[in-house]
Design a protein around this motif. Structure first.
Motif, PDB file in Angstrom:
ATOM      1  N   ASN A   1       0.884  -1.287   0.101  1.00  0.00           N
ATOM      2  CA  ASN A   1       0.045   0.028  -0.020  1.00  0.00           C
ATOM      3  C   ASN A   1       0.948   1.343  -0.178  1.00  0.00           C
ATOM      4  OD1 ASN A   1      -1.710  -2.104   1.563  1.00  0.00           O
ATOM      5  ND2 ASN A   1      -3.209  -0.601   0.610  1.00  0.00           N
ATOM      6  N   ARG A   2       0.542   2.380  -0.827  1.00  0.00           N
ATOM      7  CA  ARG A   2       0.988   3.657  -0.775  1.00  0.00           C
ATOM      8  C   ARG A   2       0.791   4.172   0.486  1.00  0.00           C
ATOM      9  NH1 ARG A   2       0.725   6.338  -6.677  1.00  0.00           N
ATOM     10  NH2 ARG A   2      -1.389   6.578  -5.946  1.00  0.00           N
ATOM     11  N   VAL A   3       1.647   4.943   0.976  1.00  0.00           N
ATOM     12  CA  VAL A   3       1.515   5.935   2.370  1.00  0.00           C
ATOM     13  C   VAL A   3       1.534   7.248   1.816  1.00  0.00           C
ATOM     14  CG1 VAL A   3       2.065   6.179   4.745  1.00  0.00           C
ATOM     15  CG2 VAL A   3       2.353   4.038   3.674  1.00  0.00           C
ATOM     16  N   HIS A   4       0.541   8.108   1.994  1.00  0.00           N
ATOM     17  CA  HIS A   4       0.525   9.462   1.631  1.00  0.00           C
ATOM     18  C   HIS A   4       0.680  10.292   3.164  1.00  0.00           C
ATOM     19  CE1 HIS A   4      -0.613   8.828  -2.297  1.00  0.00           C
ATOM     20  NE2 HIS A   4      -1.470   7.671  -1.776  1.00  0.00           N
ATOM     21  N   ASN A   5       1.520  11.652   2.857  1.00  0.00           N
ATOM     22  CA  ASN A   5       1.741  12.676   3.989  1.00  0.00           C
ATOM     23  C   ASN A   5       0.304  13.282   3.870  1.00  0.00           C
ATOM     24  OD1 ASN A   5       1.883  14.392   1.964  1.00  0.00           O
ATOM     25  ND2 ASN A   5       4.021  14.702   2.583  1.00  0.00           N
ATOM     26  N   SER A   6       0.097  14.454   4.599  1.00  0.00           N
ATOM     27  CA  SER A   6      -1.174  15.148   4.572  1.00  0.00           C
ATOM     28  C   SER A   6      -1.365  16.130   3.478  1.00  0.00           C
ATOM     29  CB  SER A   6      -0.986  16.303   5.738  1.00  0.00           C
ATOM     30  OG  SER A   6      -0.018  17.321   5.738  1.00  0.00           O
TER      31      SER A   6
END
Length: 609
Positions: free
Chosen positions: A148-153
């Motif tokens: 899974n990709r992890v995004h910042n705010s």
């Protein structure tokens, strides 16, 4: 008799084989469903955990200690075999491996090496949020993996989360106990690599081709049946097969054959002797029992009145059957009661879960609002404080210009002032400064209201001014009210109450927003407060569409909403009701269709929250 016995045994043996085929086919379908279940679990786990803001923050700053703590907690509470975090280039940061059922081990050796996400997976992650990866090339079995990709705010990809379940070892043993068959896993060349019984590692690859009918094979002169399930993987196809033996059933059949042949003659004699006795003393009372049993099978559980028959065994059977029916009636009543209790418990569980999810969202929103308010407060305060100086300096500047023009030649001064539109600037500039002052004052009030409304850093009870809380909430929803709704307020002289202000503000927000949405066009909302004994009373009324009596009975139920699908969750008033009860207060509603709605909230001055 012997011929009939022989034919029956052969039919029995054939039936065993057919049942074996059906059972293995069923096991294969269960294995397919199991793979889907595991992959769905991996997808759900990855989607939830990859959205954790602390995970994204730790990846952004490469804080391995924080990531290590987060991943170790997650894998302990999961079914995963491995859980890993990668940076935005696909390089391994942290990895945890489950050994056995409870031992969790950090893979420090891999963390210090250059381990990367497979290139094919990395390319897919360029345009996908998550990717499934089936790895059947390793010698220790089949591994199901999702990334899974992890995004910042701000939406930027700061890393990737990998979660996997390995179908080998303890996992296969658990499946064997569940399915009651042996299991074999192959690699992408269909060579067996893992099995619940090592002797099945000798099976040739040809036995695993296609999702064929169960087929037979022998090992050490023992006959087995195999039902393979082929599954696509990136390196080819692998197989997951169910294996079962007929040897136990064959031995039983052979022994049964010899026994039946030996006793068939004896049975003929015994049957001839006992037939008349059975007809007289057994068949008739048993027929009566059969009729009674058919009544019970048809759903008639009325008390039975059976005659007493000799011998005593038949009599006891009749009595026992009647007692059994009575116990069935009693058990059915107990079962219905348990089902009702479970239904109530399930509804309570759903309500509690919904409240927990909503509370977590509100805490996150409160933290975000408090952070934004804090960031805006300093520059707005600076602008607001300097407007006063700007007004003073502008007034002095105008005075200086006037004094200078008075001392210079009248014509020259008038010409210069006229050329530069001095009179227009003198009249317009104070208006502009006044607009700046009003605008910055409004922004300052909004920021102050946001900080007061969120109070995310303080979940303890403290002194709270209910009137100020209502004013702040009305200020925050002014955009919802716009110019179509007139708000009338009547605030009484109230004492401070002890409460968690953020939760009470949330209740005010829910009810005022619902009131505004209940008014289709122009309308009016009235907000009134008063003190009554040891309680503070808040009344919020609107002249909107109102509610029916049935809606009023269910308005505080979780998930109940009168709004169209997609526009409401049905949780706002349910959570408001729970928060007021938590503070020892009451919330009541009165309404008539077409006449509007009024909510009355009673809050104790001193609450034990």
């Amino acid at each position: 008799m012997a011929v009939l016995t022989f034919i029956s045994i052969r039919q029995f043996e054939q039936s065993i084989k057919e049942e074996m085929h059906r059972r293995l086919d069923s096991n294969r379908r269960e294995l397919s469903a199991l793979l889907t279940e595991i992959e769905n679990y991996l997808f759900d786990f990855g989607q939830v955990k990859s959205r954790d803001p602390n995970l994204a923050f730790g990846m952004s700053l490469n804080q391995k200690s924080a990531l290590r703590s987060k991943l170790s907690d997650w894998i302990v509470d999961s079914k995963l075999s491995r859980l890993s975090a990668f940076d935005s280039t696909g390089r391994l940061l942290i990895s945890y491996l489950r050994e056995g059922n409870s031992v969790i081990k950090s893979q420090h050796s891999l963390e210090n090496a250059d381990v990367f996400i497979p290139e094919a997976v990395r390319e897919e992650l360029e345009y996908k949020e998550h990717v499934l990866y089936r790895d059947a090339s390793r010698r220790f079995g089949l591994e199901l993996i999702t990334y899974n990709r992890v995004h910042n705010s701000s939406g930027k990809v700061v890393g990737f989360l990998e979660q996997s379940i390995n179908l080998s070892g303890e996992y296969l043993k658990d499946l064997k106990e569940r399915l009651l068959v042996d299991l074999v896993v192959t690699d992408s060349q269909l060579n067996p690599v893992v099995s619940t019984d090592d002797q099945f590692l000798q099976i040739s690859p040809g036995m695993f081709t296609a999702n064929q009918e169960p087929s037979a094979f022998k090992i050490r002169d023992l006959e087995y049946f195999i039902a393979p399930l082929q599954v696509d993987a990136r390196a080819g196809q692998f197989a997951l097969a169910a294996v079962s033996s007929l040897e136990g059933s064959k031995i039983t059949v052979e022994r049964l054959t010899r026994l039946l042949v030996s006793v068939s003659g004896v049975l003929i004699f015994i049957l001839a002797v006992t037939l008349m006795a059975l007809s007289r003393f057994v068949v008739k009372p048993l027929n009566e029992l059969v009729v009674a049993a058919e009544r019970v099978a048809g759903g008639d559980y009325a008390p039975l009145k059976l005659r007493r028959w000799a011998p005593s065994e038949i009599e006891r059977l009749s009595v026992s059957f009647g007692q059994m029916v009575a116990r069935i009636n009693e058990s059915r009543a107990q079962l219905q009661e348990k089902v009702q209790q479970l239904q109530v418990a399930n509804e309570n569980l759903k309500e509690t879960q919904a409240q927990l999810v909503h509370s977590a969202k509100m805490v996150g929103l409160g933290q975000l609002v408090a952070g934004i308010a804090h960031e805006l407060n300093n520059p707005i305060s600076f602008v607001y404080a300097n407007i006063r100086h700007l007004k003073e300096h502008t007034a002095k500047l105008f005075d200086t210009i006037k004094e200078f023009s008075a001392k210079a030649g009248v014509k020259e001064a008038q010409a210069i002032l006229s050329k530069n539109e001095f009179e227009y600037i003198e009249a317009d500039l104070p208006k502009l400064i006044s607009s700046f002052e009003e605008g910055s004052q409004r922004v300052k009030e909004i920021v102050t209201g946001l900080r007061s409304f969120s109070r995310s850093e303080d979940q303890q009870a403290h002194g709270f001014d209910v009137n100020e809380g209502l004013k702040t909430t009305l200020s925050l929803i002014s955009g919802e009210l716009k110019t179509r709704i007139n708000v009338k307020t009547s605030f009484g002289d109230l004492p401070e109450i002890q409460c968690v202000s953020g939760q009470i503000n949330q209740v005010f927000m829910n009810i005022l927003t619902n009131a505004a949405q209940a008014i289709p066009g122009e309308g009016e909302i009235s907000v009134a407060t008063k003190s009554k004994g040891d309680f503070v009373i808040v009344e919020i009324a609107d002249n909107g569409e109102g509610m029916s009596a049935e809606t009023q009975k269910r308005i505080f139920e979780p998930f109940y909403t009168t709004k169209p699908v997609g526009e409401g969750t049905g949780l706002g008033l349910s959570i408001s009701y729970s928060l007021i009860q938590k503070h020892g207060g009451k919330i009541e509603v009165t309404s008539k269709p077409g006449k509007g709605t009024k909510f009355t909230i009673s809050l104790p001055v001193s609450a034990n929250v």
